[in-house]
Design an enzyme around this catalytic site. Structure first.
Site, PDB file in Angstrom:
ATOM      1  N   GLN A 169      30.526 -13.086 117.520  1.00  0.00           N
ATOM      2  CA  GLN A 169      31.080 -11.949 116.779  1.00  0.00           C
ATOM      3  C   GLN A 169      31.712 -12.421 115.473  1.00  0.00           C
ATOM      4  O   GLN A 169      31.549 -11.787 114.431  1.00  0.00           O
ATOM      5  CB  GLN A 169      32.075 -11.187 117.654  1.00  0.00           C
ATOM      6  N   ASP A 317      29.586 -13.898 129.421  1.00  0.00           N
ATOM      7  CA  ASP A 317      29.730 -12.565 130.021  1.00  0.00           C
ATOM      8  C   ASP A 317      29.342 -12.550 131.505  1.00  0.00           C
ATOM      9  O   ASP A 317      29.622 -11.585 132.213  1.00  0.00           O
ATOM     10  CB  ASP A 317      28.883 -11.544 129.252  1.00  0.00           C
TER      11      ASP A 317
HETATM   12  C1  S3P Z   1      28.753 -10.711 121.745  1.00  0.00           C
HETATM   13  C2  S3P Z   1      29.357 -11.937 121.701  1.00  0.00           C
HETATM   14  C3  S3P Z   1      30.248 -12.436 122.759  1.00  0.00           C
HETATM   15  C4  S3P Z   1      30.092 -11.637 124.048  1.00  0.00           C
HETATM   16  C5  S3P Z   1      30.056 -10.158 123.803  1.00  0.00           C
HETATM   17  C6  S3P Z   1      28.909  -9.798 122.888  1.00  0.00           C
HETATM   18  C7  S3P Z   1      27.896 -10.299 120.608  1.00  0.00           C
HETATM   19  O1  S3P Z   1      31.570 -12.323 122.313  1.00  0.00           O
HETATM   20  O2  S3P Z   1      31.112 -11.965 124.954  1.00  0.00           O
HETATM   21  O3  S3P Z   1      29.925  -9.451 125.016  1.00  0.00           O
HETATM   22  O4  S3P Z   1      27.106  -9.354 120.745  1.00  0.00           O
HETATM   23  O5  S3P Z   1      27.995 -10.943 119.561  1.00  0.00           O
HETATM   24  P1  S3P Z   1      32.270 -13.436 121.360  1.00  0.00           P
HETATM   25  O6  S3P Z   1      31.538 -13.495 120.096  1.00  0.00           O
HETATM   26  O7  S3P Z   1      33.667 -12.952 121.160  1.00  0.00           O
HETATM   27  O8  S3P Z   1      32.211 -14.716 122.127  1.00  0.00           O
END
Ligand code: S3P
Length: 430
Positions: A169, A317
């Protein structure tokens, strides 16, 4: 409140679990700032992804939702409009963080908020780099928590960001903001997180270079393609039935068209070490992502394992349901380097361990993970989902093997990622 008890039943049959959440979000986001027509098939119609869709409608994107497919006629990076109201992204961390990246390059004022769980999740991780790039980001507690105000700029500054976390993210927010500058933009992570943004930016025609743990935007930062995107099934949703089949006598399930992107398949490596019996068939590519069908069989001789380090982002996840699997494995399973679990839809270290204990497992919290000792006879009992879809689904699956029922306080939250979960479970139960 919902009560589940499936002891004595097994899981049998084939299932195409819902589409990938990460890819569904990104397809709508990139198509909305693309110059060209994009058709998205098998879009995940869960609350999180529908919130992204709604957000881009509010930002003026031309989106024709025909249910079976979504057609987005993008008019380029500069076509978004100041929203008339606050944008509510519900439970979706991916939406608020990635959209903040895009809005950083929009010279207007937006306010992003979410439900009471999202409003407790940290946003400083994106606010810090996006401010460095020139955007104004405000939020509660100095930009730490939503509601967030984003006032973007037509031209941002470049960045060479050493991310303290392996977070797709954070990486994605920076890359998306990076489309709005000609200066160098790179993100280096401590471990590789999911790479869907990089792959999709390339598919839309932008230059992206990957070198080890560094992702760099190249010269061309225009998205200008007519594309058809078919979203594969989400391994994070399939994981509930994969683990359900592995722990339930007599089970045999085939999960169809599951994404097999190596940044997402850590659970399969854990299966290898723990002795889960599974096979992968029909490996192929769909819209730039590897997919395959996964058959999982009841696996009576499970062994404990250690899950840590660079493997964590590849199964982040899935950790709650992997913890359930560990209760049925001989020995002590240790999960560490996973402090990120504390800031997911719930504090998943607390919510997983507390609930495992309350159904009779031997589990213990670590500051950055957990220890699970098996093999345990699970009794059943009361579970709190803390509004977290993956906790509700994990403990519904647990009820396949508990002596007594599992009572879950709130299961409505499953629609965040998997609205048809209970129907699909019902279909596979025999
Ligand atoms: C996601 C990244 C992960 C994941 C989330 C979805 C994404 O989070 O846990 O369910 O779609 O980029 P983080 O980037 O905070 O690790």
């Amino acid at each position: 409140m919902a009560v589940f008890h499936f002891k004595g039943k097994s899981l049998k049959g084939e299932l195409r679990t819902p589409s990938d959440k990460s890819i569904s979000h990104r397809a709508v986001m990139l198509a909305s700032i693309n110059q060209g027509e994009v058709v998205v098939r098998e879009f995940l119609r869960s609350e999180d992804c529908l919130n992204t869709l709604k957000a881009f409608l509010e930002l003026g994107a031309e989106i024709d939702d025909r249910e079976s497919e979504i057609v987005i006629k993008g008019k380029g990076k500069r076509s978004l409009k100041e929203p008339f109201n606050v944008i509510d992204l519900g439970n979706s961390g991916t939406s608020i963080r990635l959209i903040s990246g895009i809005l950083s390059g929009q010279p207007f004022y937006s306010v992003l908020t979410g439900d009471r769980y999202l409003r407790r999740r940290p946003m400083d991780r994106i606010a810090i780099p996006l401010r460095e790039m020139g955007a104004l980001i405000l939020g509660r507690e100095n930009g730490k928590y939503p509601p967030l105000t984003v006032v973007g700029r037509e031209k941002l500054k470049g960045i060479d960001y050493k991310s303290p976390k392996a977070s797709a993210q954070v990486k994605s927010a920076i890359l998306l903001a990076g489309l709005f500058t000609d200066e160098p933009v790179s993100v280096t992570e401590p471990a590789k997180s999911r790479d869907h943004t990089e792959r999709m930016l390339k598919a839309f025609g932008a230059d992206v270079e990957v070198e080890g743990l560094t992702v760099r935007l190249g010269r061309n930062r225009e998205l200008s393609r007519d594309l058809e995107i078919t979203v594969p099934a989400d391994i994070s949703s399939a994981a509930f039935f994969m683990v359900g089949a592995a722990i339930t006598p007599g089970s045999e399930v085939v999960l169809k068209e599951v994404i097999l992107n190596p940044t997402r398949t850590g659970i399969l490596k854990v299966f290898d070490r723990m002795g889960v019996r599974y096979e992968i068939f029909n490996k192929r590519k769909t819209s730039g992502e590897e997919v395959g069908d996964i058959a999982v069989y009841y696996s009576p001789d499970l062994r404990a394992t250690e899950i840590k380090g660079d493997e964590i982002p590849t199964l982040i996840d899935e950790l709650p349901v992997i913890a359930l699997l560990a209760t049925q494995a001989e020995g002590e399973t240790v999960i560490k380097d996973a402090a990120e679990l504390r800031v997911k839809e719930s504090d998943r270290i607390k919510s997983t361990v507390e609930n495992l204990k309350s159904i009779g497992a031997d589990a213990e919290e670590l500051s950055d993970g957990m220890v699970i000792r098996g093999k345990a006879k699970l009794k059943g009992g009361k579970v709190k989902s803390y509004g977290d879809h993956r906790i509700a689904m994990t403990f519904t699956v647990a009820s396949l093997i508990t002596e007594n029922p599992v009572e879950i306080d709130d299961t409505e939250c499953v629609s965040t990622s998997y609205p048809g979960f209970f129907k699909d479970l019902e279909r596979l139960l025999t």
